[in-house]
Design an enzyme around this catalytic site. Sequence first.
Site, PDB file in Angstrom:
ATOM      1  N   ASP A   1       0.855  -1.197   0.000  1.00 36.99           N
ATOM      2  CA  ASP A   1       0.000   0.000   0.000  1.00 36.99           C
ATOM      3  C   ASP A   1       0.886   1.241   0.000  1.00 36.99           C
ATOM      4  OD1 ASP A   1      -2.270   1.894   0.511  1.00 36.99           O
ATOM      5  OD2 ASP A   1      -3.336   0.011   0.819  1.00 36.99           O
TER       6      ASP A   1
ATOM      7  N   HIS B   1      -2.793   3.068  -4.405  1.00 36.43           N
ATOM      8  CA  HIS B   1      -2.268   2.379  -3.208  1.00 36.43           C
ATOM      9  C   HIS B   1      -0.861   1.834  -3.485  1.00 36.43           C
ATOM     10  CE1 HIS B   1      -5.942   2.557  -0.776  1.00 36.43           C
ATOM     11  NE2 HIS B   1      -6.624   2.217  -1.852  1.00 36.43           N
TER      12      HIS B   1
ATOM     13  N   GLU C   1      -9.995   2.824  -5.945  1.00 39.73           N
ATOM     14  CA  GLU C   1      -9.848   4.178  -5.397  1.00 39.73           C
ATOM     15  C   GLU C   1      -8.842   5.084  -6.113  1.00 39.73           C
ATOM     16  OE1 GLU C   1     -11.188   3.939  -0.848  1.00 39.73           O
ATOM     17  OE2 GLU C   1      -9.210   3.042  -1.130  1.00 39.73           O
TER      18      GLU C   1
HETATM   19  C1  ACM Z   1     -11.332  -0.875  -0.414  1.00 38.89           C
HETATM   20  O1  ACM Z   1     -11.854  -0.891   0.720  1.00 38.89           O
HETATM   21  N1  ACM Z   1     -10.759   0.224  -0.852  1.00 38.89           N
HETATM   22  C2  ACM Z   1     -11.350  -2.030  -1.259  1.00 38.89           C
END
Ligand code: ACM
Length: 532
Positions: free
Chosen positions: A209, A268, A334
């Site tokens: 991440d 991420h 995201e």
């Molecule tokens: C997530 O919770 N961004 C998969």
Amino acid sequence: MKTNGFIIIIAVAILAYLFFEPITATGSYSKTTNIIPKPVSVENHDGFFVFKPSTRVIAEKDAKTEALKLIDALAPAMGYKLKLASKARPKARAIKLAIDSQISQLGDEGYILDVSAKQILIRARQPAGLFYGIQTLLQLLPASIFSKSEVNDIKWKLPCLKITDYPRFQWRGLLIDPARHFIPVNDVKKFLDGMAMHKFNRLQVHLTDNIGWRIEIKKYPNLTKLASNRDRSGGNGGFYSQEEIRELVRYAQQRHITIVPEIEMPYHAGAAINAYPYIGINPARVEGMPLDKRWAVLGGLAAPRPKTVGFMQDVLAEVIELFPSRFIHIGGDEANLKLWENDPEMQAQMKQLGCKDAHELHSWFIKQMDAFLTENNRRLLGWDEILQGGLAPGATVMSWRGIQGGITAARAGHDVVMAPTSHTYFDYRQAPAERGLSSNVINLEKVYSYEPLPPELSNEQARHVLGGQAQLWGELIPDQNRREYMAYPRACALIETLWSQKQLKNYENFITRLRHHLKRLQTMGINYRQLD
Ligand code: ACM
């Protein structure tokens, strides 16, 4: 004639008394089974099977490995190790484990557990089924069977019964997150132990991440040298060496759990970008910065240029060498696509590829990973954002922002794992006054009420729903104690949704069984939230 008959009856009665334990003993034993997850069918019979140090475990070939696990599971609390044999001695009590290809209707994970006063018989088509039969057997014994030291004041015996059991869903998963707070190898192992006793079979590990990279990749040593040494609490982070990964994979396999690695991209990916700025947006800007200033620059979003594709495929090449899982999770969630829209190089890249917007560029990038994984006989798994801009042909979707992503993917003929924030985000609080990553409360009853199959799907489409998974994101989970508190007993409720038949679910009955089950967790040293 009459006298002879009478003598024979007496003789049979005496022999029966010698060979079988009297069945009048009750003690703390009751005929109520408190198994979690609830089995498909339980038929109670009279009597008990009583364990003795002389009891043999009988198993041949593939069943032997599982039989040894049973022997090892019973030994600490019983204080003796049962002997394994390939044939039963006549008339002796025995526990028999057998692979039986005839019982194919129970699938690869189903089993039949038959307990009579003379014999325990576990049959399954595959070793996984025998393993699950053993988990059920352990739950038929007093909770102290889970003790790691000898328990003296108990007569170990099982009620006679017949259990026929198999799972409703093939994907019964939990996610842990060593990227935010590193999880030591031994803690992962203990977590796997807890999963195994509940018949979970997938552990997704969020290995990378923005804050940290947790897996050794030989080709890119800076990922561990530079990108692994921080965590969310300002700690030193850590990473798993390839040797440790192999050890964890083996440990999980012994418990019939597949570890699903998650390598996050394109977002991420901050830790990787900091270590190798050439995979990020505007590399020149990052390369000029001191290392400690690079963190969190450019939002952790990789730039989908060919060199980045090559980098991530190199990483995946080592990942698939380490993890036998058919499914490899590439994240995909995201991404702030404005960062590409505003970047001249990415604008040119979109134009060159004929992408009409940044979603299509995102989709192009994911498709490169899908093609690579497919070529290598693996399947790409990603969060539901991978639907935007066009789903890669081989992709399986993990639906987290609700269930719509799952419905759309299943309708398009793609496989789906349901993992919605509404019911399966175990980093969310269990009561309003607790800490959690969202203000939403997901309590035990809410988890128990979860139904993974949306009514909108036809039977044919519903077959694409492989199952479900709960997420223990690590931002607010700094250690094992907290992880277990967030996991249990909600995982007990989830597994009943994923394993047990829908029509057998009943919350009050679950809570009654759970009260007993919590003693098992306590004996195993697993932390859990007390019932309200
Ligand atoms: C997530 O919770 N961004 C998969």
